[in-house]
Write an enzyme that holds these catalytic residues in place. Structure first.
Site, PDB file in Angstrom:
ATOM      1  CE  LYS A  53      -4.042 -15.614   6.461  1.00  0.00           C
ATOM      2  NZ  LYS A  53      -4.960 -15.850   5.340  1.00  0.00           N
ATOM      3  CD  GLN A  97      -4.905 -15.176   1.731  1.00  0.00           C
ATOM      4  OE1 GLN A  97      -4.341 -15.693   2.689  1.00  0.00           O
ATOM      5  NE2 GLN A  97      -5.920 -14.342   1.857  1.00  0.00           N
ATOM      6  CG  ASP A 120      -9.030 -20.481   5.907  1.00  0.00           C
ATOM      7  OD1 ASP A 120      -8.741 -19.696   6.828  1.00  0.00           O
ATOM      8  OD2 ASP A 120      -8.685 -20.325   4.723  1.00  0.00           O
TER       9      ASP A 120
END
Ligand code: NAD
Length: 299
Positions: A53, A97, A120
């Site tokens: 990422k 995460q 997200d």
């Protein structure tokens, strides 16, 4: 002949547009979007995700802020970091995460992320906006699947879709996106009866289960489009690296499907590209700037 849906190629074209939009944003508004990624502990798979990422963020021309915290970090400490990131003007997107260590309640952490920075799309406000069809952030993996389906099939109106898996990060938002696109949607899960027969009626099958090669050839209608979200790490090969397989038995299903995503190289690259898109969108939305309409061809 079965079409292999090339997520690498489609995501590369999408990321190119994102990088161009970021160049304009810098030149015209002096804005460089920033994405903060938080990793707690040292889970090897999460480490790989976080690193890729970061690489993609920098490649797109954005600022990447990585926060790596020790496995013993408390929920309070993590919440304090999120508060700081919420208040940091250089940060447009925040991502924690998963999985997080047991002492931390992941949803409690997601709940404190500023919904305007929730790239997200996991915050209840963004999940709710998707449900009611309002603007907001859509979770990256289902958004990526939706782009692949549009690219492959064009208009999805009237198609029968089955989604195997009802998680809040993939299955449920995927169902909402397909409903918005006028599909007739079935959501299947671990308690679904006669799953093979239900699948065999669908024009679109999205598999998001986490069970290697569960979906077999005789589950698939001739010519159906199959999107494989699953990432399953199988034992070491001769090179010592884990082999990735999806939730679909790719070789045999390829013999009957009209189109299918491979693993790797299908949904995975789209997830990262959509994260870049959501970060660009956050940077624009927060400043009341329009996001360029070059993205209409994808979304
Ligand atoms: P999850 O464990 O949260 O959900 C799995 C779902 O599968 C559950 O809803 C469960 O009811 C269903 N299920 C389990 N066994 C089943 C069975 N035998 N029959 C039917 N349904 C069954 O998983 P998730 O987070 O939604 O992820 C699913 C898979 O997708 C995993 O392999 C994950 O690694 C992968 N994934 C990939 C990406 C990507 O970018 N490609 C992103 C997220 C998740």
């Amino acid at each position: 002949m079965t079409k292999i849906i090339d997520g690498k190629l489609i995501s590369a074209a999408f990321k190119e547009k994102i990088a161009e939009a970021i160049i304009s944003l810098k030149a015209e508004q002096n804005i460089t979007p920033g994405l903060a990624v938080v990793l707690v502990g040292a889970d090897p798979a999460s480490d790989v995700y976080v690193r890729s990422k970061g690489v993609a963020t920098k490649k797109a021309g954005m600022n990447s802020y990585e926060h790596r915290l020790p496995a013993e970090t408390t929920e309070e400490e993590l919440l304090a970091l999120i508060e700081n990131l919420n208040n940091d003007d250089a940060v447009d997107g925040i991502l924690v995460q998963s999985p997080v260590p047991d002492q931390i309640n992941y949803q409690a952490v997601v709940d404190v992320i500023d919904p305007n920075k929730d790239v997200d799309g996991f915050h209840p406000i963004n999940a709710g906006n998707l449900l009611i069809g309002s603007q907001g952030f859509v979770a990256c993996t289902p958004l990526g699947c939706s782009i692949l389906l549009k690219h492959t099939l064009g208009d999805l109106t009237g198609l029968d879709a089955i989604i195997i898996g009802r998680s809040t990060i993939v299955g449920k938002p995927m169902a909402m996106l397909l409903l918005q696109q006028n599909c007739t949607v079935t959501i299947a899960h671990s308690r679904t009866k006669d799953l093979d027969k239900k699948c065999a009626q669908a024009d679109i099958v999205v598999a998001a289960v986490g069970r290697p090669e569960m979906v077999k050839k005789d589950w698939i209608k001739q010519g159906a489009t199959v999107i494989d979200v699953g990432i399953n790490r199988m034992g070491s090969t001769e090179t010592g690296k884990a082999k990735l397989v999806g939730d679909v038995a790719f070789e045999e299903v390829s013999e009957i499907a009209g189109a299918i995503t491979p693993v790797p190289g299908g949904v995975g690259p789209m997830t990262i590209a959509c994260l870049m898109y959501n970060t660009l969108k956050a940077a624009c939305d927060r400043r009341d700037l329009d996001i360029p309409d070059v993205f209409d061809e994808f979304l």
